[in-house]
Design a protein around this motif. Structure first.
Motif, PDB file in Angstrom:
ATOM      1  N   VAL A  11      70.124 -16.523 -14.528  1.00 22.21           N
ATOM      2  CA  VAL A  11      69.362 -16.860 -13.329  1.00 22.21           C
ATOM      3  C   VAL A  11      68.262 -17.859 -13.686  1.00 22.21           C
ATOM      4  CG1 VAL A  11      67.811 -15.986 -11.544  1.00 22.21           C
ATOM      5  CG2 VAL A  11      69.821 -14.656 -12.207  1.00 22.21           C
ATOM      6  N   PHE A  12      67.526 -17.554 -14.748  1.00 18.65           N
ATOM      7  CA  PHE A  12      66.470 -18.460 -15.219  1.00 18.65           C
ATOM      8  C   PHE A  12      67.057 -19.812 -15.605  1.00 18.65           C
ATOM      9  CE2 PHE A  12      64.022 -14.538 -15.951  1.00 18.65           C
ATOM     10  CZ  PHE A  12      62.754 -14.943 -15.556  1.00 18.65           C
ATOM     11  N   TYR A  13      68.121 -19.760 -16.386  1.00 16.65           N
ATOM     12  CA  TYR A  13      68.720 -20.989 -16.914  1.00 16.65           C
ATOM     13  C   TYR A  13      69.226 -21.891 -15.792  1.00 16.65           C
ATOM     14  CZ  TYR A  13      71.277 -23.961 -20.172  1.00 16.65           C
ATOM     15  OH  TYR A  13      71.717 -25.037 -20.914  1.00 16.65           O
ATOM     16  N   ARG A  14      69.897 -21.293 -14.833  1.00 19.60           N
ATOM     17  CA  ARG A  14      70.462 -22.071 -13.727  1.00 19.60           C
ATOM     18  C   ARG A  14      69.355 -22.774 -12.931  1.00 19.60           C
ATOM     19  NH1 ARG A  14      73.704 -18.463 -11.864  1.00 19.60           N
ATOM     20  NH2 ARG A  14      72.223 -17.502 -10.443  1.00 19.60           N
ATOM     21  N   ILE A  15      68.271 -22.039 -12.646  1.00 15.84           N
ATOM     22  CA  ILE A  15      67.165 -22.622 -11.885  1.00 15.84           C
ATOM     23  C   ILE A  15      66.494 -23.745 -12.671  1.00 15.84           C
ATOM     24  CG2 ILE A  15      64.845 -22.167 -10.981  1.00 15.84           C
ATOM     25  CD1 ILE A  15      65.824 -19.416 -10.117  1.00 15.84           C
ATOM     26  N   ILE A  16      66.279 -23.512 -13.974  1.00 19.05           N
ATOM     27  CA  ILE A  16      65.632 -24.536 -14.813  1.00 19.05           C
ATOM     28  C   ILE A  16      66.493 -25.792 -14.886  1.00 19.05           C
ATOM     29  CG2 ILE A  16      64.905 -25.128 -17.157  1.00 19.05           C
ATOM     30  CD1 ILE A  16      62.997 -23.256 -15.776  1.00 19.05           C
ATOM     31  N   VAL A  17      67.785 -25.624 -15.090  1.00 15.63           N
ATOM     32  CA  VAL A  17      68.676 -26.789 -15.220  1.00 15.63           C
ATOM     33  C   VAL A  17      68.743 -27.584 -13.916  1.00 15.63           C
ATOM     34  CG1 VAL A  17      71.075 -27.510 -15.511  1.00 15.63           C
ATOM     35  CG2 VAL A  17      70.086 -25.830 -17.067  1.00 15.63           C
ATOM     36  N   ILE A  18      68.934 -26.895 -12.804  1.00 12.95           N
ATOM     37  CA  ILE A  18      69.055 -27.586 -11.516  1.00 12.95           C
ATOM     38  C   ILE A  18      67.774 -28.336 -11.166  1.00 12.95           C
ATOM     39  CG2 ILE A  18      69.323 -27.274  -9.021  1.00 12.95           C
ATOM     40  CD1 ILE A  18      71.225 -24.958  -9.624  1.00 12.95           C
ATOM     41  N   THR A  19      66.628 -27.660 -11.300  1.00 18.02           N
ATOM     42  CA  THR A  19      65.362 -28.314 -10.962  1.00 18.02           C
ATOM     43  C   THR A  19      65.034 -29.436 -11.947  1.00 18.02           C
ATOM     44  OG1 THR A  19      64.138 -26.576 -12.174  1.00 18.02           O
ATOM     45  CG2 THR A  19      64.383 -26.304  -9.794  1.00 18.02           C
ATOM     46  N   SER A  20      65.483 -29.296 -13.190  1.00 22.34           N
ATOM     47  CA  SER A  20      65.243 -30.350 -14.176  1.00 22.34           C
ATOM     48  C   SER A  20      66.059 -31.597 -13.851  1.00 22.34           C
ATOM     49  CB  SER A  20      65.592 -29.862 -15.588  1.00 22.34           C
ATOM     50  OG  SER A  20      64.714 -28.837 -16.010  1.00 22.34           O
ATOM     51  N   ILE A  21      67.278 -31.388 -13.401  1.00 24.09           N
ATOM     52  CA  ILE A  21      68.129 -32.523 -13.005  1.00 24.09           C
ATOM     53  C   ILE A  21      67.481 -33.261 -11.831  1.00 24.09           C
ATOM     54  CG2 ILE A  21      70.325 -33.173 -11.944  1.00 24.09           C
ATOM     55  CD1 ILE A  21      71.634 -30.929 -13.578  1.00 24.09           C
ATOM     56  N   VAL A  22      66.958 -32.484 -10.873  1.00 25.11           N
ATOM     57  CA  VAL A  22      66.259 -33.086  -9.735  1.00 25.11           C
ATOM     58  C   VAL A  22      65.057 -33.880 -10.231  1.00 25.11           C
ATOM     59  CG1 VAL A  22      64.885 -32.620  -7.672  1.00 25.11           C
ATOM     60  CG2 VAL A  22      66.986 -31.330  -8.084  1.00 25.11           C
TER      61      VAL A  22
END
Length: 213
Positions: free
Chosen positions: A110-121
């Motif tokens: 859950v943490f990883y997915r949120i960090i990756v998606i927001t980082s791409i943005v």
């Protein structure tokens, strides 16, 4: 501090890689969710954002080199977007943790997915506007700013009378804050992330940290 501000982004990159081998490790990202607010409660405003945030450090050291450094559109600073981001991301995080309760790897994902998606943005926006465009509507940054406003206490930079209003500081500030508006006073804007870019940019050395606050 200078060493960390130069190489702190390695922590961010290490997080992205090492978590793939043990997703439970990704839960360490909770530090970056709690620490900013704690520092704000201690009267430091958004100090975490400009000095300790590993992703922010990545933007400063990597994305800044390829960013066109264009002014951030007002939409990304709007109350509507920032409020939506706070409730949306915290809501998604809470539901994800609830669904994976008792499963460390699941919670880590859950943490990883949120960090990756927001980082791409954040990376995409860095290549379109300022390298720290994401920081203008980052949920934890928004909460830290809100806490600073409620506490009415913030680590402040002092702008001396020698300021000539050249506005070079505003062009360097990732948050678009103009120091000339605070001449003979303190930069009390709670969106200030205390990165000191304005201090380095000022040709008159008119901006300095007030250690008496």
């Amino acid at each position: 501090m200078n060493f960390y501000k130069k190489y702190g982004y390695i922590i961010f990159l290490a997080f992205l890689v090492l978590s793939l081998f043990n997703m439970a490790l990704a839960s360490i990202a909770v530090i970056c969710m709690i620490a900013p607010v704690i520092l704000a409660l201690l009267g430091k405003g958004r100090f975490w954002c400009g000095n300790f945030c590993p992703r922010g450090n990545f933007y400063d050291n990597i994305m800044k080199k390829v960013s066109p450094k264009k002014e951030v559109p007002k939409f990304f600073k709007s109350t509507i977007l920032r409020t939506f981001m706070v409730f949306f991301l915290i809501g998604m995080f809470s539901m994800g943790v609830k669904q994976n309760w008792g499963n460390p790897a699941g919670i880590g994902m859950v943490f990883y997915r949120i960090i990756v998606i927001t980082s791409i943005v954040g990376i995409i926006l860095s290549m379109l506007y300022s390298h720290r465009t994401w920081c203008n509507f980052c949920p934890m940054g928004t909460l830290s700013s809100l806490v600073a406003k409620v506490r009415r206490k913030n680590v402040a930079l002092k702008v001396d009378s020698s300021c000539v209003g050249c506005n070079l500081c505003a062009k360097k500030c990732p948050m678009g804050i103009s120091a000339k508006e605070y001449k003979n006073s303190h930069i009390t804007n709670t969106e200030c992330i205390h990165c000191n870019e304005c201090v380095y940019a000022c040709p008159k050395k008119s901006i300095n940290l007030d250690t008496n606050l």
